[in-house]
Design a protein around this motif. Sequence first.
Motif, PDB file in Angstrom:
ATOM      1  N   VAL A   1      13.044  24.946 -32.370  1.00 55.75           N
ATOM      2  CA  VAL A   1      11.730  25.091 -33.006  1.00 55.75           C
ATOM      3  C   VAL A   1      11.376  26.577 -33.129  1.00 55.75           C
ATOM      4  N   ALA A   2      10.839  26.952 -34.269  1.00 56.14           N
ATOM      5  CA  ALA A   2      10.478  28.347 -34.524  1.00 56.14           C
ATOM      6  C   ALA A   2       9.441  28.836 -33.520  1.00 56.14           C
ATOM      7  N   LEU A   3       9.527  30.117 -33.169  1.00 52.65           N
ATOM      8  CA  LEU A   3       8.632  30.679 -32.160  1.00 52.65           C
ATOM      9  C   LEU A   3       7.202  30.830 -32.671  1.00 52.65           C
ATOM     10  N   ASN A   4       7.017  30.808 -33.985  1.00 49.47           N
ATOM     11  CA  ASN A   4       5.669  30.924 -34.550  1.00 49.47           C
ATOM     12  C   ASN A   4       5.166  29.576 -35.070  1.00 49.47           C
ATOM     13  N   LYS A   5       5.658  28.512 -34.480  1.00 50.20           N
ATOM     14  CA  LYS A   5       5.350  27.165 -34.943  1.00 50.20           C
ATOM     15  C   LYS A   5       3.907  26.770 -34.660  1.00 50.20           C
ATOM     16  N   THR A   6       3.257  26.143 -35.642  1.00 48.63           N
ATOM     17  CA  THR A   6       1.971  25.478 -35.439  1.00 48.63           C
ATOM     18  C   THR A   6       2.248  24.010 -35.157  1.00 48.63           C
TER      19      THR A   6
ATOM     20  N   SER B   1      -4.176  20.230 -35.656  1.00 47.48           N
ATOM     21  CA  SER B   1      -3.223  21.340 -35.568  1.00 47.48           C
ATOM     22  C   SER B   1      -3.555  22.217 -34.372  1.00 47.48           C
ATOM     23  N   PHE B   2      -2.513  22.630 -33.674  1.00 51.51           N
ATOM     24  CA  PHE B   2      -2.652  23.571 -32.554  1.00 51.51           C
ATOM     25  C   PHE B   2      -1.834  24.805 -32.911  1.00 51.51           C
ATOM     26  N   LYS B   3      -2.528  25.931 -33.135  1.00 50.26           N
ATOM     27  CA  LYS B   3      -1.845  27.173 -33.467  1.00 50.26           C
ATOM     28  C   LYS B   3      -1.884  28.089 -32.255  1.00 50.26           C
ATOM     29  N   PRO B   4      -0.736  28.299 -31.590  1.00 53.10           N
ATOM     30  CA  PRO B   4      -0.725  29.162 -30.402  1.00 53.10           C
ATOM     31  C   PRO B   4      -1.226  30.565 -30.719  1.00 53.10           C
ATOM     32  N   THR B   5      -1.950  31.141 -29.779  1.00 48.11           N
ATOM     33  CA  THR B   5      -2.469  32.496 -29.960  1.00 48.11           C
ATOM     34  C   THR B   5      -1.333  33.502 -30.055  1.00 48.11           C
ATOM     35  N   ASN B   6      -0.298  33.300 -29.246  1.00 43.53           N
ATOM     36  CA  ASN B   6       0.857  34.193 -29.236  1.00 43.53           C
ATOM     37  C   ASN B   6       2.113  33.428 -29.643  1.00 43.53           C
ATOM     38  N   VAL B   7       3.117  34.163 -30.063  1.00 47.72           N
ATOM     39  CA  VAL B   7       4.396  33.549 -30.411  1.00 47.72           C
ATOM     40  C   VAL B   7       4.993  32.892 -29.167  1.00 47.72           C
ATOM     41  N   LEU B   8       5.593  31.718 -29.339  1.00 51.50           N
ATOM     42  CA  LEU B   8       6.200  31.006 -28.217  1.00 51.50           C
ATOM     43  C   LEU B   8       7.425  31.762 -27.704  1.00 51.50           C
TER      44      LEU B   8
ATOM     45  N   TRP C   1       4.339  14.681 -26.116  1.00 49.30           N
ATOM     46  CA  TRP C   1       5.678  14.904 -26.661  1.00 49.30           C
ATOM     47  C   TRP C   1       6.167  16.303 -26.292  1.00 49.30           C
ATOM     48  N   ASN C   2       7.488  16.464 -26.325  1.00 53.48           N
ATOM     49  CA  ASN C   2       8.125  17.714 -25.909  1.00 53.48           C
ATOM     50  C   ASN C   2       8.963  18.290 -27.041  1.00 53.48           C
ATOM     51  N   PHE C   3       9.161  19.594 -26.994  1.00 49.63           N
ATOM     52  CA  PHE C   3      10.085  20.242 -27.919  1.00 49.63           C
ATOM     53  C   PHE C   3      10.580  21.532 -27.280  1.00 49.63           C
ATOM     54  N   THR C   4      11.704  22.035 -27.784  1.00 46.45           N
ATOM     55  CA  THR C   4      12.311  23.244 -27.240  1.00 46.45           C
ATOM     56  C   THR C   4      12.462  24.278 -28.344  1.00 46.45           C
ATOM     57  N   THR C   5      12.072  25.505 -28.040  1.00 49.86           N
ATOM     58  CA  THR C   5      12.155  26.574 -29.029  1.00 49.86           C
ATOM     59  C   THR C   5      13.593  27.052 -29.188  1.00 49.86           C
ATOM     60  N   LEU C   6      13.821  27.765 -30.280  1.00 50.98           N
ATOM     61  CA  LEU C   6      15.160  28.270 -30.563  1.00 50.98           C
ATOM     62  C   LEU C   6      15.569  29.296 -29.520  1.00 50.98           C
TER      63      LEU C   6
ATOM     64  N   GLY D   1       6.783  40.081 -44.028  1.00 42.66           N
ATOM     65  CA  GLY D   1       6.927  38.693 -43.604  1.00 42.66           C
ATOM     66  C   GLY D   1       7.820  38.494 -42.402  1.00 42.66           C
ATOM     67  N   PHE D   2       7.885  39.489 -41.492  1.00 40.47           N
ATOM     68  CA  PHE D   2       8.772  39.374 -40.336  1.00 40.47           C
ATOM     69  C   PHE D   2       8.059  39.776 -39.047  1.00 40.47           C
ATOM     70  N   THR D   3       8.524  39.182 -37.935  1.00 39.68           N
ATOM     71  CA  THR D   3       8.117  39.592 -36.591  1.00 39.68           C
ATOM     72  C   THR D   3       9.363  39.964 -35.802  1.00 39.68           C
ATOM     73  N   ASP D   4       9.339  41.147 -35.200  1.00 43.49           N
ATOM     74  CA  ASP D   4      10.453  41.606 -34.365  1.00 43.49           C
ATOM     75  C   ASP D   4      10.231  41.082 -32.954  1.00 43.49           C
ATOM     76  N   THR D   5      10.952  40.018 -32.583  1.00 43.71           N
ATOM     77  CA  THR D   5      10.772  39.412 -31.265  1.00 43.71           C
ATOM     78  C   THR D   5      11.547  40.142 -30.182  1.00 43.71           C
ATOM     79  N   MET D   6      12.341  41.137 -30.572  1.00 40.22           N
ATOM     80  CA  MET D   6      13.070  41.921 -29.583  1.00 40.22           C
ATOM     81  C   MET D   6      12.183  43.021 -29.008  1.00 40.22           C
ATOM     82  N   ALA D   7      11.170  43.433 -29.778  1.00 41.44           N
ATOM     83  CA  ALA D   7      10.255  44.473 -29.315  1.00 41.44           C
ATOM     84  C   ALA D   7       9.301  43.894 -28.277  1.00 41.44           C
TER      85      ALA D   7
END
Length: 593
Positions: free
Chosen positions: A255-260, A300-307, A335-340, A386-392
């Motif tokens: 699941v994408a880290l910016n998932k709603t 809809s639940f939109k997390p405040t921060n990226v997962l 229900w459960n899900f796992t991020t990428l 249109g990008f987020t650098d998740t390594m930073a």
Amino acid sequence: MKTKKSLLTFAILFIALISGCAKDDFVEIDGLCPEVLSTTPVNVATNVPLDQLITATFNEEMNPETINQSSFTLNGTSQIAGVITYSGKTATFKPSALLSPNTTYTATIKRTVKDLTGNALQTEKIWTFSTGLTVTPMVASTDPANNENNVFLNKVVSVTFNMPMKASTITGTTYTLKQGNTAIAGIVTYSGTTAVFTPTLALAANTVYTATVSAAVTNLDNTRLPSDYVWKFTTGAIVAPTVTSTDPINNATGVALNKTITANFSMVMDPLTINATNFTLKQGTTAITGVVTYSGTTASFKPTNVLVEGKTYTATITTAAKNAAGVPLANNYVWNFTTLSALVVPAPSGLFFGVFGGNAGITNQGLNTRVNGAIGTTAASSLVTGFTDTMASPFEVYTITPLNNGLVNGGIFTDAPAPGNATKAAKALEGLNAARDLYNSISPANKPGGSDQGSGELGALTLAPGVYKSASGTYQITNGDLTLDAQGNENATWYFQSASSLTVGSPAASRSVKLINGAKANNVYWYVGSSAVINYAGGGVMVGNVIANNGVTFSAPANSTTLPGAETVLNGRAISLVSSVTMVNTIINVPVN
């Protein structure tokens, strides 16, 4: 005017403070939600003294009037009489007589317990202990409760034990539901410490049902229940609203880290009951903050921060969610899900970047794009959108919008302004020079003699390793998928040379490149003199290192709302030496050398 402003400020603060705790008949004015912090004895304690006092300590002062013999109970083979007192933050249950030896007891503090401002206990607290050497498995609670009335016709019947049980012993034979002597068809499942019986059909209205858990059910040590556990309940005449689907689905992975997170209901719900208290998201026991909205029949639940990558999350909609008529869900929906999981990609020789946008940048559309590797351009950071650098750390964003936010797991390298800088620009230039050198090394001038299999059309072909050159100057994979056969040679390499363009798929249908018999994506090279367009229809799996002089395009803008699982995929790299790279819901998996 000042008075009005003061009242408005107070009202806003009042609403903010009451938003987080369980609802009841009190007006909540305290933002602290009561919970039990510790108990004596601790859960599953053994060899407990027969004169043991049973205590529970809360995280705040509670209303003593709510702590009584109906809200704080102790059960062994039957309910235990005792005296209950409260002092400071601790409730104490003193049994009227000594406890029995070699007996398992269950203590319960119910949600009717409240703090001084009326906030109810968030969850019922149940713990067990034994006066002997072992704790006997017991039923701690049921839903519906014994003798409960007006149960919904679509109720799922659950039973919670005081410890983990052996799942193989909990079946449709050992956990049953009957109406009189008639067995009710249903599906039995078990997770954690809870078994669930889901009736195949809706229950009959105004009818008494009997649920039974057989003594054949055992814990992990093969200890059986002391006896059959039987309870009854009576239905009413109402069908409760249900959750019909979720996104992500239960047990989804990658699941994408910016998932709603969304849930669809079977009917229109009361928007006031769809909130951050009743629709929650947790990673383990840690609550995730977010914004909850409701429209139509969708919450809809939109997390405040990226997962966080590679983590399992649990979403819950509680029975406090009600339909427009005030009827709640029959059961909590969980229900459960796992991020990428991000791939750790070492810098390959000759090609550092997974995606490179020359001096013109990189653009993403959609929320499902992810690059498992680094991206770069010698252009300014404003040309990466249109990008987020998740390594930073913290994450760095590049012109994202609610509809366009792809995740990059290997870093983003651009020139200034911030988050780009001179150091990143130098790395981008280094990557460009390496890519240009590799581009020249695989050109027809340096790798001559390529054959033209398929007259420029590679679709539906199976090719052995070698050098291939389009006589017409263009390559297409449109008539079918291309298969590359390594014939058992792990070092097998393919070079495809196109003086002009490369087109994979058509506007109507996507195509894929398949690897067999040991073929590796990292050993496939595409020399493109002009531009490459890859699966404009969306979907499909492309393979190899695509190095084009004048741009690479993945998918079409019309696919920007593609659902997860339908993305365009490249197992390789997309390098443009001069022009930009455009991605629409695209997944780039950079291969490891």
